[in-house]
Design a protein around this motif. Structure first.
Motif, short mmCIF file in Angstrom:
data_model
loop_
_atom_site.label_atom_id
_atom_site.label_comp_id
_atom_site.label_asym_id
_atom_site.label_seq_id
_atom_site.Cartn_x
_atom_site.Cartn_y
_atom_site.Cartn_z
N VAL A 1 34.11 79.93 59.24
CA VAL A 1 34.72 79.17 60.33
C VAL A 1 34.28 77.85 60.45
O VAL A 1 35.10 76.94 60.98
N TYR A 2 33.30 77.55 60.06
CA TYR A 2 32.98 75.78 60.02
C TYR A 2 33.60 75.34 58.88
O TYR A 2 33.83 74.08 59.12
N ALA A 3 34.10 76.00 57.82
CA ALA A 3 35.05 75.60 56.73
C ALA A 3 34.52 74.20 56.30
O ALA A 3 35.15 73.17 56.23
N GLY A 4 33.20 74.19 55.75
CA GLY A 4 32.79 73.00 55.22
C GLY A 4 32.51 71.91 56.08
O GLY A 4 31.81 70.68 55.95
N MET A 5 32.56 72.19 57.28
CA MET A 5 32.03 71.30 58.38
C MET A 5 30.38 71.49 59.12
O MET A 5 30.04 71.11 60.10
N GLU A 6 29.76 72.25 58.29
CA GLU A 6 28.33 72.65 58.78
C GLU A 6 27.63 71.44 59.24
O GLU A 6 27.75 70.40 58.58
N ASN A 7 26.97 71.58 60.26
CA ASN A 7 26.10 70.49 60.70
C ASN A 7 24.69 70.87 60.57
O ASN A 7 24.47 72.02 60.59
N ASN A 8 23.69 70.20 61.35
CA ASN A 8 22.37 70.61 61.55
C ASN A 8 22.12 71.70 62.61
O ASN A 8 21.16 72.22 63.07
N ARG A 9 23.32 71.93 63.27
CA ARG A 9 23.26 73.06 64.31
C ARG A 9 23.84 74.34 63.99
O ARG A 9 23.91 75.50 64.75
N GLU B 1 21.72 77.49 63.93
CA GLU B 1 21.21 77.95 64.90
C GLU B 1 22.16 79.29 65.74
O GLU B 1 21.54 80.24 66.33
N LEU B 2 23.04 79.72 64.99
CA LEU B 2 23.89 80.85 65.36
C LEU B 2 23.36 82.07 64.78
O LEU B 2 23.79 83.23 65.05
N TRP B 3 22.73 81.91 63.80
CA TRP B 3 22.01 83.04 63.09
C TRP B 3 20.76 83.17 62.50
O TRP B 3 20.10 84.07 61.82
N THR B 4 19.75 82.14 62.89
CA THR B 4 18.47 81.90 62.16
C THR B 4 17.51 82.05 63.37
O THR B 4 17.89 82.01 64.62
N TYR B 5 16.27 82.57 62.96
CA TYR B 5 15.03 82.62 64.12
C TYR B 5 14.05 81.86 63.70
O TYR B 5 14.06 81.20 62.50
N ARG B 6 12.94 81.85 64.64
CA ARG B 6 11.63 81.29 64.23
C ARG B 6 10.97 82.07 63.12
O ARG B 6 11.13 83.30 63.17
N PHE C 1 29.84 82.69 59.32
CA PHE C 1 29.87 81.18 59.98
C PHE C 1 30.35 80.05 59.01
O PHE C 1 30.98 79.10 59.48
N GLU C 2 30.12 80.16 57.97
CA GLU C 2 30.27 79.20 56.95
C GLU C 2 31.99 79.04 56.81
O GLU C 2 32.40 78.20 56.82
#
Ligand SMILES: Cc1ncc(C[n+]2csc(CCOP(=O)(O)OP(=O)(O)O)c2C)c(N)n1
Ligand SMILES: [Mg+2]
Length: 564
Positions: free
Chosen positions: A493-501, A504-509, A490-491
């Motif tokens: 494809v986000y290519a340095g444009m990670e945001n606070n969301r 949510e594609l790979w984390t859990y509670r 995911f990093e």
């Protein structure tokens, strides 16, 4: 005198129950309702445990774990509506060449195409995941089809079989016939045959191995299925040839053996990839030479001189042009080779063996800080290191895919030939139910599952099954609160444009799996400090209950990627 069934009428259920017992089946894994009457007959006539679990996919994985741990076919079942869930679960067994036999309910000729409740044609879905996919429409065919199922599942390169019984719940088992109950016990385990190789082919391959200055063996699941570990190590020692393995063949040689370079390929150990890529001859033994084992055919590079030994003629030469090939049972081939080796040829490999020893030393030095890390949250490599030291000599380790496969494939060492290692051939969530199946098959051996939290979530309901049936496997969860193998992707494809969301594609509670396990009746142990891993393992091994060890690890820590 063999029971050939003349002049006595019996119902299908009686014969099916008797035959399964005759084949040495001790457990079947299923979600009801299928072959209901057969279950009654199992209770009346046999000691087969009918493990009723929480999903057909986990039933298939349990049967798969049972098969891989014991070499005996694992049996799983589903009624018509659960059939595709079961088929989904056969895919890992198919990829790993595991002898799983699946029974399902099927369509009745009287009502098909009339929109019967829950019914579709399930047979095509089994086609890509089985060696044999068949229907039984007449009760008279139950005995011969069951024999064929065991024969196909265990012979050659083993693999799954599907039998669909007429009736949505397989009510064919209620019908009566003159049924023979013949059992061919030869096919109750892998391998049923040990085909001998051609002498000339053995000689050519051995000559090439003995001439080589920098040969290496890459051993896979076929060597494991043949039970050829001891002969493999004997050949390696006699000729001084280092050994790499596929993930599926990891338990063919202890990782602590001086000639072992570890798992080669994508989920691998750096040492193995470096050694294989420096070799002047690669000897593939019981491996499909697939993408995972060869890091997409970069390790070794295509064109590297190669020889191959396999029981499946169609595997020979599939991906690497061969200087020699030997068709036969792996153990039989290695015994033949051992009978005619020239040990004096080993000295020409002194320099190569020194190089291998240096690669091994370098690896341990490089990874020591990870393997012995005291970090909190815990470093997953430290878990692997603790397991290398504390898995009992007769332990069976069962490992999930993704990061679990990378960490354990690369960093865990078996210490003894009596230890076993089994791994998911690609499906996240396989290991926990497979561990339950392995423990059912081998109740006297400790079974320790290594899984990530994402993998554990899949079939977590089966904690209740293990508790209900007293199947006391130990499950260690590398709990980092996410599917963090997905982080890199995911990093990218986000290519340095990670945001606070993006996370949510790979984390859990956050989750305390130890508490959850306790609520379901298992022993739960939560581990937050590295020094508590070993005591937790000791407590789990002594517990004689299903155990979940919930190890809190660092969500930012990624496993090293393959070198080529
Ligand atoms: C059936 C299936 N679906 C998806 C995947 C892709 N996949 C591989 S690893 C992974 C995440 C693994 O997470 P976890 O088990 O928690 O281990 P971690 O990476 O966090 O160590 C996913 C989704 C897969 N291998 N199998
Ligand atoms: Mg995780």
């Amino acid at each position: 005198m063999a029971d050939i069934g003349h002049n006595t009428k019996r119902i299908g259920a009686e014969v099916l129950a008797d035959m399964l017992a005759g084949y040495g089946v001790t457990h079947v894994f299923m979600v009801p309702a299928v072959l209901r009457r057969t279950f009654v007959e199992m209770e009346k006539r046999t000691t087969i445990a009918r493990i009723h679990c929480h999903g057909e996919k986990s039933a298939a994985y349990m049967a798969d774990g049972y098969a891989r741990a014991s070499g005996k076919p694992g049996i799983c079942m589903a009624q018509v509506i659960g059939a595709l869930n079961l088929a989904a679960g056969l895919r890992d067994a198919h990829l790993a060449h595991s002898p799983v036999i699946a029974f399902t309910g099927g369509r009745d000729p009287k009502t098909k195409f009339r929109k019967v409740y829950q019914e579709i044609d399930d047979v095509p879905a089994f086609e890509p995941v089985t060696k044999m996919n068949a229907t039984i429409d007449d009760v008279a065919r139950i005995p011969d089809m069951l024999r064929q199922a065991f024969r196909v599942a265990t012979s050659g390169a083993p693999g799954p079989v599907h039998l669909q019984f007429r009736g949505n719940e397989g009510q064919l088992d209620l019908e009566e016939g003159e049924l023979d109950g013949l059992v061919e016990t030869q096919f109750s385990h892998v391998p049923p045959f040990r085909p001998e190789p051609e002498a000339a082919h053995v000689k050519t391959a051995l000559d090439l191995l003995q001439k080589a200055e920098r040969p290496i063996i890459v051993a896979g699941g076929g060597a494991r299925a043949s039970g050829a570990g001891r002969e493999l190590v004997a050949l390696a020692e006699a000729l001084q040839i280092p050994v790499a393995t596929s993930l599926n063949g990891k338990d063919c040689i202890p990782g602590t053996h001086p000639l072992s370079v570890g798992v080669v390929g994508s989920y691998s150990r750096e040492t193995a990839n470096r050694a294989v890529n420096r070799a002047d001859l690669v000897c593939f033994i019981g491996t499909e030479t697939g993408g995972m084992t060869t890091h997409f055919w970069a390790v070794p590079k295509i064109g590297t001189p190669a020889i191959q030994i396999d029981i499946d003629p169609e595997s020979l030469g599939r991906n690497y042009p061969l200087a020699a090939s030997v068709l036969g049972d792996i153990k039989s081939v290695l015994v033949r080779m051992l009978g005619q080796i020239d040990k004096s040829s080993a000295t020409k490999r002194d320099a190569w063996i020194k190089e291998i020893a240096a690669l091994r030393t370098d690896w341990y030095a490089k990874y020591k800080p990870m393997l012995e890390s005291d970090a909190a949250p815990i470093h997953p490599a430290r878990i692997c290191h603790e397991l290398s030291q504390h898995v009992p000599d007769n332990g069976i380790v069962v490992v999930d895919t993704g990061h679990a496969g990378m960490w354990m494939g690369g960093m865990y060492d078996l210490r003894k030939p009596s230890q076993s290692y089994m791994r998911s051939a690609g499906h996240l969530g396989w290991a926990f139910p497979a561990g339950i199946g392995a423990k059912a098959a081998c109740p006297d051996r400790p079974v320790i599952v290594f899984t990530g939290d994402a993998g554990f979530w899949y079939h977590i309901a089966e904690i209740e099954t293990a508790v209900r049936w007293n199947i006391n496997s130990i499950t260690l969860v590398n709990n980092n609160g996410g599917g963090n193998q997905s982080k890199r992707g995911f990093e990218r494809v986000y290519a340095g444009m990670e945001n606070n969301r993006s996370r949510e594609l790979w984390t859990y509670r956050p989750m305390n799996f130890a508490r959850l396990a306790e609520d379901m009746g298992a022993l739960g142990i939560r581990v937050e400090r590295a020094k508590d891993i070993a005591p937790a393992l000791a407590e789990a091994l002594a517990a004689d209950r299903p155990v979940v060890i919930d190890v809190v690890t660092d969500i930012e820590t990624l496993a090293p990627t393959a070198v080529s």
